[in-house]
Design a protein around this motif. Structure first.
Motif, mmCIF file in Angstrom:
data_model
loop_
_atom_site.group_PDB
_atom_site.id
_atom_site.type_symbol
_atom_site.label_atom_id
_atom_site.label_comp_id
_atom_site.label_asym_id
_atom_site.label_seq_id
_atom_site.Cartn_x
_atom_site.Cartn_y
_atom_site.Cartn_z
ATOM 1 N N UNK A 170 0.830 -1.209 0.000
ATOM 2 C CA UNK A 170 0.000 0.000 0.000
ATOM 3 C C UNK A 170 0.864 1.258 0.000
ATOM 4 N N UNK A 171 1.985 1.229 0.733
ATOM 5 C CA UNK A 171 2.901 2.366 0.736
ATOM 6 C C UNK A 171 3.493 2.593 -0.657
ATOM 7 N N UNK A 173 2.138 1.792 -3.549
ATOM 8 C CA UNK A 173 1.080 2.307 -4.419
ATOM 9 C C UNK A 173 0.813 3.778 -4.137
ATOM 10 N N UNK A 174 0.808 4.151 -2.862
ATOM 11 C CA UNK A 174 0.576 5.541 -2.490
ATOM 12 C C UNK A 174 1.717 6.437 -2.970
ATOM 13 N N UNK A 175 2.947 5.984 -2.809
ATOM 14 C CA UNK A 175 4.103 6.775 -3.227
ATOM 15 C C UNK A 175 4.081 7.051 -4.719
ATOM 16 N N UNK A 176 3.601 6.089 -5.510
ATOM 17 C CA UNK A 176 3.625 6.208 -6.972
ATOM 18 C C UNK A 176 2.435 6.974 -7.536
ATOM 19 N N UNK A 177 1.531 7.433 -6.691
ATOM 20 C CA UNK A 177 0.316 8.091 -7.180
ATOM 21 C C UNK A 177 0.647 9.453 -7.794
ATOM 22 N N UNK A 178 0.523 9.542 -9.105
ATOM 23 C CA UNK A 178 0.720 10.777 -9.871
ATOM 24 C C UNK A 178 -0.474 10.919 -10.800
ATOM 25 N N UNK A 299 8.019 5.215 -7.092
ATOM 26 C CA UNK A 299 7.864 3.799 -6.715
ATOM 27 C C UNK A 299 9.224 3.197 -6.378
ATOM 28 N N UNK A 300 10.210 3.435 -7.226
ATOM 29 C CA UNK A 300 11.527 2.847 -7.019
ATOM 30 C C UNK A 300 12.178 3.377 -5.745
ATOM 31 N N UNK A 301 12.009 4.661 -5.467
ATOM 32 C CA UNK A 301 12.573 5.226 -4.239
ATOM 33 C C UNK A 301 11.869 4.665 -3.008
ATOM 34 N N UNK A 302 10.540 4.535 -3.095
ATOM 35 C CA UNK A 302 9.800 3.953 -1.973
ATOM 36 C C UNK A 302 10.229 2.510 -1.749
#
Length: 362
Positions: A170-171, A173-178, A299-302
């Motif tokens: 979930x983290x 997916x949230x980080x990648x939300x653009x 996403x990659x950084x998260x």
């Protein structure tokens, strides 16, 4: 965002001892020298030096590690423009990966700038011809992803296979939300297997194309010496392969880069992944490809911050005939898939090279 793993079976291609061994070490470059080179590339960011932001932005993911960007520093603004002299026209004929790469760099720049006291806003020209990061008033805003910037890498090896906890998914997916980007996380083994088959089909088609193979070989940096001197390209040890003198590496590529072995390697790597992620822009145009790059980089950084590794598997988006089936598999029939990554728990490998900021600032 192409990444290839070489099968460099050396067979009888060995150098004798004595002077031959010294020549080998000189042409390949030492492990210690490359480690120092990488430490300098990834040293802590200097908040007082705006040019140092370019060094951090250049650590972003990008296709074939061509680093196809030019940075323009202005009064209260940093502009990123495409560098079309660094295109890969065979694997990326419409410059899709090039614009995705710009998005990865732009998001990295924004995160680093805000964390070091230069908060601002990104704006993208409708035709994708430029991205502007304009500074705004305010204090430093440290994104949780900031610390992962120098540690992120495309890790092209076998992972551990254990699942990622649901809360971490979930983290991610949230980080990648653009806005304008769809993100499809795939962890069900049957779906992963179906996408694996598309990757293998795409790899088989690409490796049958002599132009593709020539372009790929031209961007591989077989030795540490060449990687440090040129500051770009696909560094062979970053894929778990040995460093070789460049002439020997190019010969080994011609002799031993085998489609069956490569397909078997991709199958093992995909089966060892915790999951896959597919990114889809709302439209197939440069502005949305840049947005996809921003989402992918986040996403990659998260993933990096969670102790995960990532690697690209873009054959099904690069081979046009395979895109519709990939879109169908992720519930996005009629759309153009933009990127495929695998993620999971795996070891660190040597980092890829980067050019100095002076080479990318116009």
């Amino acid at each position: 965002m192409k990444r290839r793993n070489l099968i460099l079976g050396l067979g009888g291609l060995a150098l004798a001892g004595g002077a031959g061994a010294l020549a080998w070490r000189g042409s390949v470059g030492s492990t210690a020298a490359y480690a120092e080179y990488q430490a300098q590339l990834r040293r802590p960011l200097d908040p007082a030096d705006m040019r140092d932001l370019i060094r951090y932005a250049s650590l972003a993911a990008n296709g074939h590690n061509t680093q196809p960007w030019r940075f323009h520093l202005g009064n209260g603004v940093i502009e990123i423009r495409p560098d079309f002299t660094r295109r890969t026209p065979v694997v990326d004929p419409d410059d899709h990966h090039l614009f995705v790469s710009l998005g990865c760099a732009a998001e990295t720049l924004a995160i680093a700038a805000a964390a070091t006291g230069r908060p601002g806003a990104l704006s993208i020209a409708a035709d994708g011809s430029s991205i502007q990061y304009a500074f705004t008033a305010g204090s430093a805003r440290v994104d949780p992803l900031f610390d992962a910037i120098p540690r992120r890498q495309s890790t092209r090896t076998v992972y551990g296979g254990r699942p990622v906890p649901l809360e971490d998914l979930k983290l991610l997916e949230t980080a990648a939300a653009i806005e304008g980007v769809g993100v499809a996380l795939i962890t069900e083994r049957g779906h992963i297997g179906s996408i694996r088959d598309l990757v293998i089909a795409g790899n088989t088609a690409q490796m049958a194309d002599p132009a593709f193979m020539r372009e790929l070989k031209d961007w591989i940096r077989f030795s540490r010496t060449e990687a440090m001197a040129r500051g770009d390209g696909l560094f062979a040890p970053a894929s778990g392969n040995p460093a070789l003198p460049t002439p020997l590496g190019r010969l080994a590529f011609d002799l031993f880069f085998d489609v069956r072995a490569e397909n078997e390697k991709y199958a093992r790597q995909i089966e060892s992944a915790s999951g896959l992620v597919v990114f889809l822009g709302a439209r197939a145009d440069p502005a949305h490809w840049i947005a996809v790059g921003r989402s992918c980089q986040r996403f990659a950084l998260a993933a990096t911050s969670l102790g995960l590794k990532t690697a690209f598997l873009n054959q099904p988006v690069e081979v046009t005939a395979l895109r519709p089936e990939l879109a169908r598999l992720v519930g996005a029939a009629g759309q153009r898939p933009d990127l495929v990554l695998r993620f999971g728990f795996g070891p660190a490998l040597p980092f890829s090279p980067r050019r100095a900021p002076a080479e990318t600032i116009a």
